[in-house]
Design a protein around this motif. Structure first.
Motif, PDB file in Angstrom:
ATOM      1  N   THR A 163       0.818  -1.225   0.000  1.00 12.60           N
ATOM      2  CA  THR A 163       0.000   0.000   0.000  1.00 12.60           C
ATOM      3  C   THR A 163       0.846   1.266   0.000  1.00 12.60           C
ATOM      4  N   SER A 164       2.157   1.131   0.105  1.00 13.91           N
ATOM      5  CA  SER A 164       3.038   2.291   0.218  1.00 13.91           C
ATOM      6  C   SER A 164       3.441   2.878  -1.127  1.00 13.91           C
ATOM      7  N   TYR A 165       3.054   2.228  -2.218  1.00 12.82           N
ATOM      8  CA  TYR A 165       3.575   2.620  -3.529  1.00 12.82           C
ATOM      9  C   TYR A 165       2.463   3.145  -4.446  1.00 12.82           C
ATOM     10  N   VAL A 166       2.886   3.932  -5.433  1.00 10.61           N
ATOM     11  CA  VAL A 166       1.999   4.397  -6.500  1.00 10.61           C
ATOM     12  C   VAL A 166       2.251   3.510  -7.708  1.00 10.61           C
ATOM     13  N   TYR A 167       1.179   3.011  -8.351  1.00 15.13           N
ATOM     14  CA  TYR A 167       1.317   2.017  -9.413  1.00 15.13           C
ATOM     15  C   TYR A 167       0.832   2.541 -10.758  1.00 15.13           C
ATOM     16  N   ASN A 168       1.523   2.120 -11.827  1.00 20.83           N
ATOM     17  CA  ASN A 168       1.007   2.380 -13.161  1.00 20.83           C
ATOM     18  C   ASN A 168       0.052   1.256 -13.551  1.00 20.83           C
ATOM     19  N   SER A 169      -0.496   1.330 -14.760  1.00 20.48           N
ATOM     20  CA  SER A 169      -1.513   0.372 -15.185  1.00 20.48           C
ATOM     21  C   SER A 169      -0.991  -1.061 -15.196  1.00 20.48           C
ATOM     22  N   MET A 170       0.218  -1.266 -15.739  1.00 18.73           N
ATOM     23  CA  MET A 170       0.778  -2.606 -15.787  1.00 18.73           C
ATOM     24  C   MET A 170       1.054  -3.148 -14.384  1.00 18.73           C
ATOM     25  N   GLU A 171       1.553  -2.299 -13.519  1.00 20.37           N
ATOM     26  CA  GLU A 171       1.813  -2.734 -12.143  1.00 20.37           C
ATOM     27  C   GLU A 171       0.515  -3.125 -11.440  1.00 20.37           C
ATOM     28  N   LEU A 172      -0.556  -2.381 -11.687  1.00 19.69           N
ATOM     29  CA  LEU A 172      -1.844  -2.731 -11.091  1.00 19.69           C
ATOM     30  C   LEU A 172      -2.345  -4.068 -11.633  1.00 19.69           C
ATOM     31  N   ARG A 173      -2.108  -4.324 -12.903  1.00 20.39           N
ATOM     32  CA  ARG A 173      -2.488  -5.607 -13.494  1.00 20.39           C
ATOM     33  C   ARG A 173      -1.747  -6.748 -12.777  1.00 20.39           C
ATOM     34  N   ILE A 174      -0.468  -6.528 -12.525  1.00 18.59           N
ATOM     35  CA  ILE A 174       0.343  -7.534 -11.837  1.00 18.59           C
ATOM     36  C   ILE A 174      -0.140  -7.699 -10.398  1.00 18.59           C
ATOM     37  N   LEU A 175      -0.424  -6.583  -9.732  1.00 19.10           N
ATOM     38  CA  LEU A 175      -0.908  -6.640  -8.350  1.00 19.10           C
ATOM     39  C   LEU A 175      -2.250  -7.356  -8.277  1.00 19.10           C
ATOM     40  N   MET A 176      -3.095  -7.153  -9.285  1.00 21.01           N
ATOM     41  CA  MET A 176      -4.376  -7.855  -9.350  1.00 21.01           C
ATOM     42  C   MET A 176      -4.153  -9.362  -9.416  1.00 21.01           C
ATOM     43  N   ASN A 177      -3.152  -9.789 -10.184  1.00 18.96           N
ATOM     44  CA  ASN A 177      -2.842 -11.217 -10.261  1.00 18.96           C
ATOM     45  C   ASN A 177      -2.273 -11.746  -8.951  1.00 18.96           C
ATOM     46  N   GLU A 186      -3.088 -17.766   0.768  1.00 20.36           N
ATOM     47  CA  GLU A 186      -3.399 -17.248   2.093  1.00 20.36           C
ATOM     48  C   GLU A 186      -4.885 -17.363   2.403  1.00 20.36           C
ATOM     49  N   SER A 187      -5.674 -16.444   1.865  1.00 16.77           N
ATOM     50  CA  SER A 187      -7.112 -16.478   2.142  1.00 16.77           C
ATOM     51  C   SER A 187      -7.844 -15.601   1.139  1.00 16.77           C
ATOM     52  N   THR A 188      -9.145 -15.848   1.015  1.00 19.51           N
ATOM     53  CA  THR A 188      -9.965 -15.002   0.146  1.00 19.51           C
ATOM     54  C   THR A 188     -10.028 -13.587   0.705  1.00 19.51           C
ATOM     55  N   GLY A 189      -9.966 -13.466   2.035  1.00 15.30           N
ATOM     56  CA  GLY A 189      -9.978 -12.152   2.667  1.00 15.30           C
ATOM     57  C   GLY A 189      -8.781 -11.311   2.261  1.00 15.30           C
ATOM     58  N   LYS A 190      -7.606 -11.939   2.214  1.00 16.14           N
ATOM     59  CA  LYS A 190      -6.397 -11.220   1.795  1.00 16.14           C
ATOM     60  C   LYS A 190      -6.491 -10.848   0.322  1.00 16.14           C
ATOM     61  N   SER A 191      -7.021 -11.753  -0.470  1.00 13.04           N
ATOM     62  CA  SER A 191      -7.235 -11.475  -1.887  1.00 13.04           C
ATOM     63  C   SER A 191      -8.125 -10.250  -2.056  1.00 13.04           C
ATOM     64  N   LEU A 192      -9.206 -10.199  -1.286  1.00 11.56           N
ATOM     65  CA  LEU A 192     -10.142  -9.077  -1.364  1.00 11.56           C
ATOM     66  C   LEU A 192      -9.468  -7.773  -0.959  1.00 11.56           C
ATOM     67  N   GLU A 193      -8.653  -7.822   0.075  1.00 10.33           N
ATOM     68  CA  GLU A 193      -7.972  -6.623   0.563  1.00 10.33           C
ATOM     69  C   GLU A 193      -7.100  -5.995  -0.532  1.00 10.33           C
ATOM     70  N   ILE A 194      -6.328  -6.825  -1.215  1.00  7.24           N
ATOM     71  CA  ILE A 194      -5.440  -6.321  -2.272  1.00  7.24           C
ATOM     72  C   ILE A 194      -6.255  -5.853  -3.475  1.00  7.24           C
ATOM     73  N   MET A 195      -7.321  -6.585  -3.798  1.00 12.25           N
ATOM     74  CA  MET A 195      -8.157  -6.219  -4.936  1.00 12.25           C
ATOM     75  C   MET A 195      -8.859  -4.883  -4.704  1.00 12.25           C
ATOM     76  N   GLU A 196      -9.319  -4.647  -3.486  1.00  9.95           N
ATOM     77  CA  GLU A 196      -9.954  -3.367  -3.157  1.00  9.95           C
ATOM     78  C   GLU A 196      -8.941  -2.226  -3.277  1.00  9.95           C
ATOM     79  N   PHE A 197      -7.699  -2.505  -2.893  1.00  7.46           N
ATOM     80  CA  PHE A 197      -6.651  -1.486  -3.049  1.00  7.46           C
ATOM     81  C   PHE A 197      -6.444  -1.165  -4.531  1.00  7.46           C
ATOM     82  N   CYS A 198      -6.449  -2.190  -5.370  1.00  8.42           N
ATOM     83  CA  CYS A 198      -6.323  -1.971  -6.818  1.00  8.42           C
ATOM     84  C   CYS A 198      -7.448  -1.088  -7.330  1.00  8.42           C
ATOM     85  N   MET A 199      -8.647  -1.336  -6.831  1.00  8.40           N
ATOM     86  CA  MET A 199      -9.819  -0.562  -7.269  1.00  8.40           C
ATOM     87  C   MET A 199      -9.679   0.909  -6.877  1.00  8.40           C
ATOM     88  N   LYS A 200      -9.142   1.162  -5.693  1.00 11.04           N
ATOM     89  CA  LYS A 200      -8.963   2.542  -5.238  1.00 11.04           C
ATOM     90  C   LYS A 200      -7.848   3.246  -6.007  1.00 11.04           C
TER      91      LYS A 200
END
Length: 305
Positions: A163-177, A186-200
């Motif tokens: 959460t400390s970094y600013v991402y470009n489009s490709m980086e967000l695609r990678i983070l989504m994966n 890990e868990s679906t909860g952790k998956s959701l947490e990262i995905m919500e960050f991508c959305m923001k």
């Protein structure tokens, strides 16, 4: 269009500094949000023409014309390859991605621009990660590939501080994966947490937006949070219709229909039939058949009746 955004952003920063203006000064004078300006100067976003028009009057430079100086000459070959890859990923045709992987490596050997080399290498690592996960069921090795991919453009990246970094489009695609892998690791909860960050973090006009919507809808489905699953499927559909980008509409309508079915809404069958229709429009007949099968197998829904 692909550009050397890093050096373009650096030049905008130099122009701003030469005029003795701060980012806040430019924001107030142009009406462009300071966060948007910060992303542009860091080379993390392709700015819209309207944004550059507003900034041009303040920075006394035609920034749309300047941007053309940073365009990649190999863009069209790269875009054609990228579209083929997108199509295969959307249809889960990962078995044959090795073809595009080799084509990317060939393109890599023919280009000399450092920023374009970085973009190709990131896509190579992304594909290798998908193959490791989907074909060989090696999620940990797949994750390592994705982390290495982000580090190409964000060298200090670490997953525990994502959460400390600013991402470009490709980086967000990678983070989504990475988020998708968290379901396994890990868990679906952790998956959701990262995905919500991508959305923001995603820009509203970025073509990765509907993919994040789809994956959020599916993640909420896995958590039996059907109202949220419906919300994000609708957001993705609205984007596709607004931008006339119909790739992925079949999957978004499928997620919408399943959410409506689980919520007891009568409209579910209409949404599912649209999923089938768009599969046919996109010539994705294997995916169409899979959606029909899944409806029958998991929900006892006969879409064709």
């Amino acid at each position: 269009m692909y550009y050397d955004l890093k050096h373009f952003g650096s030049e905008i920063r130099s122009i701003r500094n030469s005029l003795d203006l701060t980012q806040n000064d430019v924001s107030k004078l142009s009406g462009v949000h300071v966060d948007t300006l910060r992303k542009i100067e860091k080379g993390k976003v392709v700015p819209q023409q309207e944004t550059l028009d507003l900034l041009s009057s303040v920075l006394k430079t035609d920034l749309n014309k300047l941007l053309l100086n940073y365009r990649f000459h190999d863009y069209y070959a790269f875009e054609e390859l990228k579209n083929r890859i997108e199509s295969k990923i959307d249809r889960d045709k990962f078995e044959t991605l090795s073809v595009e992987l080799e084509d990317l490596k060939t393109l890599l050997n023919s280009t000399s621009h450092p920023y374009f080399i970085s973009a190709i290498n990131q896509l190579v690592l992304l594909i290798e990660s998908i193959i490791l996960n989907k074909k060989y069921d090696k999620p940990n090795e797949s994750l390592d590939k994705l982390v290495d991919a982000i580090k190409i453009t964000t060298p200090k990246f670490s997953l525990d501080k994502y959460t400390s970094y600013v991402y470009n489009s490709m980086e967000l695609r990678i983070l989504m994966n990475i988020a998708l892998l968290m379901n396994k690791l890990e868990s679906t909860g952790k998956s959701l947490e990262i995905m919500e960050f991508c959305m923001k973090s995603v820009e509203p006009n970025d073509n990765i937006y509907p993919k994040i919507c789809y994956n959020l809808s599916y993640t909420y489905h896995r958590l039996a949070m059907n109202e949220k699953a419906l919300e994000y499927s609708i957001l993705g559909i609205d984007y596709c219709n607004k931008h006339r980008d119909y790739n992925g509409l079949n999957l978004l309508y499928f997620r919408k229909g399943i959410a409506e079915y689980l919520l007891g809404y009568d409209s579910y069958k209409d949404s599912l039939k649209k999923a089938i229709s768009f599969s046919e429009i996109l010539n994705q007949y294997d995916l169409r058949d899979l959606l029909i099968l899944n409806c029958k197998k998991f929900y006892n829904i006969d879409i064709q009746s």
